[in-house]
Enzyme design. Sequence first.
Site, mmCIF file in Angstrom:
data_model
loop_
_atom_site.group_PDB
_atom_site.id
_atom_site.type_symbol
_atom_site.label_atom_id
_atom_site.label_comp_id
_atom_site.label_asym_id
_atom_site.label_seq_id
_atom_site.Cartn_x
_atom_site.Cartn_y
_atom_site.Cartn_z
ATOM 1 N N LYS A 87 5.458 7.955 -5.761
ATOM 2 C CA LYS A 87 5.573 8.306 -4.343
ATOM 3 C C LYS A 87 4.848 7.248 -3.512
ATOM 4 O O LYS A 87 3.629 7.234 -3.438
ATOM 5 C CB LYS A 87 4.978 9.687 -4.022
ATOM 6 N N GLU A 134 -8.395 5.041 -7.157
ATOM 7 C CA GLU A 134 -8.863 3.793 -6.539
ATOM 8 C C GLU A 134 -8.995 4.092 -5.055
ATOM 9 O O GLU A 134 -7.986 4.209 -4.349
ATOM 10 C CB GLU A 134 -7.837 2.673 -6.754
ATOM 11 N N CYS A 141 -8.723 -2.632 0.730
ATOM 12 C CA CYS A 141 -9.771 -1.704 0.276
ATOM 13 C C CYS A 141 -11.111 -2.399 0.098
ATOM 14 O O CYS A 141 -12.150 -1.817 0.368
ATOM 15 C CB CYS A 141 -9.332 -1.022 -1.009
ATOM 16 N N GLU A 146 -15.016 3.750 6.598
ATOM 17 C CA GLU A 146 -14.060 2.667 6.416
ATOM 18 C C GLU A 146 -13.181 2.584 7.658
ATOM 19 O O GLU A 146 -12.517 3.558 8.024
ATOM 20 C CB GLU A 146 -13.217 2.990 5.178
HETATM 21 P P1 NAP Z 1 -4.111 7.882 2.101
HETATM 22 O O1 NAP Z 1 -3.943 8.473 3.423
HETATM 23 O O2 NAP Z 1 -5.143 8.406 1.187
HETATM 24 O O3 NAP Z 1 -2.676 7.958 1.410
HETATM 25 C C1 NAP Z 1 -2.412 7.380 0.153
HETATM 26 C C2 NAP Z 1 -1.196 8.044 -0.459
HETATM 27 O O4 NAP Z 1 -1.493 9.419 -0.719
HETATM 28 C C3 NAP Z 1 0.031 8.050 0.435
HETATM 29 O O5 NAP Z 1 1.174 7.898 -0.360
HETATM 30 C C4 NAP Z 1 -0.044 9.429 1.058
HETATM 31 O O6 NAP Z 1 1.181 9.908 1.539
HETATM 32 C C5 NAP Z 1 -0.512 10.255 -0.118
HETATM 33 N N1 NAP Z 1 -1.120 11.527 0.227
HETATM 34 C C6 NAP Z 1 -1.534 11.979 1.446
HETATM 35 N N2 NAP Z 1 -2.064 13.217 1.340
HETATM 36 C C7 NAP Z 1 -1.989 13.551 0.032
HETATM 37 C C8 NAP Z 1 -2.389 14.701 -0.719
HETATM 38 N N3 NAP Z 1 -2.978 15.738 -0.153
HETATM 39 N N4 NAP Z 1 -2.179 14.688 -2.051
HETATM 40 C C9 NAP Z 1 -1.619 13.639 -2.660
HETATM 41 N N5 NAP Z 1 -1.206 12.516 -2.012
HETATM 42 C C10 NAP Z 1 -1.388 12.473 -0.685
HETATM 43 O O7 NAP Z 1 -4.397 6.322 2.195
HETATM 44 P P2 NAP Z 1 -3.673 5.273 3.136
HETATM 45 O O8 NAP Z 1 -4.117 5.569 4.526
HETATM 46 O O9 NAP Z 1 -2.218 5.210 2.812
HETATM 47 O O10 NAP Z 1 -4.302 3.907 2.607
HETATM 48 C C11 NAP Z 1 -5.525 3.432 3.019
HETATM 49 C C12 NAP Z 1 -6.632 3.841 2.050
HETATM 50 O O11 NAP Z 1 -6.342 3.359 0.737
HETATM 51 C C13 NAP Z 1 -7.953 3.241 2.405
HETATM 52 O O12 NAP Z 1 -8.967 4.207 2.290
HETATM 53 C C14 NAP Z 1 -8.150 2.151 1.358
HETATM 54 O O13 NAP Z 1 -9.481 1.808 1.098
HETATM 55 C C15 NAP Z 1 -7.490 2.753 0.178
HETATM 56 N N6 NAP Z 1 -7.138 1.707 -0.798
HETATM 57 C C16 NAP Z 1 -7.877 1.597 -1.937
HETATM 58 C C17 NAP Z 1 -7.600 0.599 -2.870
HETATM 59 C C18 NAP Z 1 -8.409 0.459 -4.123
HETATM 60 O O14 NAP Z 1 -7.975 -0.236 -5.038
HETATM 61 N N7 NAP Z 1 -9.564 1.065 -4.243
HETATM 62 C C19 NAP Z 1 -6.540 -0.281 -2.630
HETATM 63 C C20 NAP Z 1 -5.812 -0.139 -1.451
HETATM 64 C C21 NAP Z 1 -6.113 0.870 -0.547
HETATM 65 P P3 NAP Z 1 1.601 9.621 3.066
HETATM 66 O O15 NAP Z 1 1.775 8.146 3.171
HETATM 67 O O16 NAP Z 1 2.854 10.349 3.224
HETATM 68 O O17 NAP Z 1 0.466 10.145 3.918
#
Ligand code: NAP
Length: 503
Positions: free
Chosen positions: A202, A276, A310, A407
């Site tokens: 997804k 992650e 990230c 963040e």
């Molecule tokens: P996010 O809001 O946590 O969403 C990530 C994914 O999870 C999306 O596909 C999202 O769907 C889905 N999602 C949302 N609510 C969920 C739930 N309750 N259960 C399961 N899945 C759910 O993160 P983002 O805003 O897309 O990305 C930014 C974040 O990613 C930042 O915090 C960044 O630090 C982190 N990141 C971490 C790494 C690492 O390697 N540590 C790498 C890249 C990014 P939707 O898109 O439909 O909301």
Amino acid sequence: MTLSIQPHQPITEGARTFLTGGPKKLLIANEWKDPVGGQHFATNDPASGARLAELAEATSEDADLAIAAARNALSEPAWRDMKPSARGRLLWKIADLIEAHADELAELETLDQGKSWATSRFAEIPASAEQFRYFAGFANKILGQTIPTSIGYHPPGKKVFAYTSREPVGVVAAITPWNSPLLMAAMKLAPALCAGCTVVLKPAEETSLTALRLGELMVEAGLPAGVVNIITGFGSLGAHLTAHKGVDKVAFTGSTEVGRMIVGAAQGNLKKLTLELGGKSPAIVMPDADFDLVLPGVARGIFANSGQVCVAGSRAYVHSSIYDRFVEGLAKEAGKLRLGHGLDKETDLGPLVSTGQAERVAAFITEGRAEGAGIAAGGERLGDDSAFYAPTVVTGVKADMRMMREEIFGPVIAVTPFDDPEEALAYANDTDYGLAASVWTQDLSSAHRLAAGIKAGTVWINCHSYFSPELPKGGHKESGWGYENGAQGLENYLETKTVCAVI
Ligand code: NAP
Ligand code: MG
């Protein structure tokens, strides 16, 4: 200042065909299917606001079909009995196809996410192919062990023979964020397929296009039906996957907040998890740092991909003897960056992923200013309904301010002076996160002493955001569980079975 961007027409034949072929579908058991509920949602170019495509809005019914397809594929001979070398060749073929379609994938990524052409075409798309190449080489090197035991209670004249075998963990739900869409998907698909797992992917709702195009390429590469299924939709779809009994493991990259929800959702059948998550990574700049390296290096560490990384180095701690010179130099670096549509070859920085994300960044700055922070560069959104935010250098940010603790996921760095290395380490570690850090010095001893003192999954010395599939990547503290990449990255997709026999 405002920045007004006209919609871009796709340039590559592949992207044009992909974007004009009608609403996108879901990949389930190697067939492209309309969502059961018949609903769609739009994905836009954040630079211009232009609509790019309609995506299928999968519901829990579609997810159930995708999970059933993945579960079925696990025991189908076409996948279960595929020879390891054939699995390796398949992964290699996927890498070849990504490379052959690199222009088109880069164009789709830049249109959908906003990032610069150089970042898509020369960094992330090739890095996605490299993920598959790296794990292609592992497919026929997954080994168990024979283990001599000390068991003494076997029948007389018999002996104990014991060994381990490695088995795929099963059905993996891969859930990815919007900052580096294809690369984040590749980082999960490649080790999962190498291990013999099957996957329901997804992607993030804002940036699903390259995952769908990769789905077409994987089918073309000869992936058996049901081995990879791709469903697009909202967070509720991710939540359904993470709670589903038919899923054995969740591989998630995203925010710490959603990571916590997944920990809760996964408890029903005690899914295996790799998480992650977010970061607030420090850069420590020592008095002897090489200014020719550190200024562009720290600037790249925070401003690349408009800070939506990230591991972005969002907190710089700089020795007080060089602090003023550093702030001035970093502000100059920020000022040099040209903002524009990612597909314009002149552009260094594209927009943020959405106007909503730009608003979020702007709110952090407004609040920080009200609390006394100073702006050395940037500090403005380029237009009221724009997704562009100027690269920003902030000073005077107190340790307890929200912009120092949370963040931001935008092009914003807080710079703070320190007087001795112990103080720098205390600042660097004063965070709930532990994803990454960088240390800038020409002194070997202080470099490695600081690296040892920082609580983070990765520490760079005289560089920031250097990645390779060979290097394990994961978070300490609240930045996650488990590691991706390297041999450790494969472990997350394997179970160990111990077989102990009296013979
Ligand atoms: P996010 O809001 O946590 O969403 C990530 C994914 O999870 C999306 O596909 C999202 O769907 C889905 N999602 C949302 N609510 C969920 C739930 N309750 N259960 C399961 N899945 C759910 O993160 P983002 O805003 O897309 O990305 C930014 C974040 O990613 C930042 O915090 C960044 O630090 C982190 N990141 C971490 C790494 C690492 O390697 N540590 C790498 C890249 C990014 P939707 O898109 O439909 O909301
Ligand atoms: Mg988009």
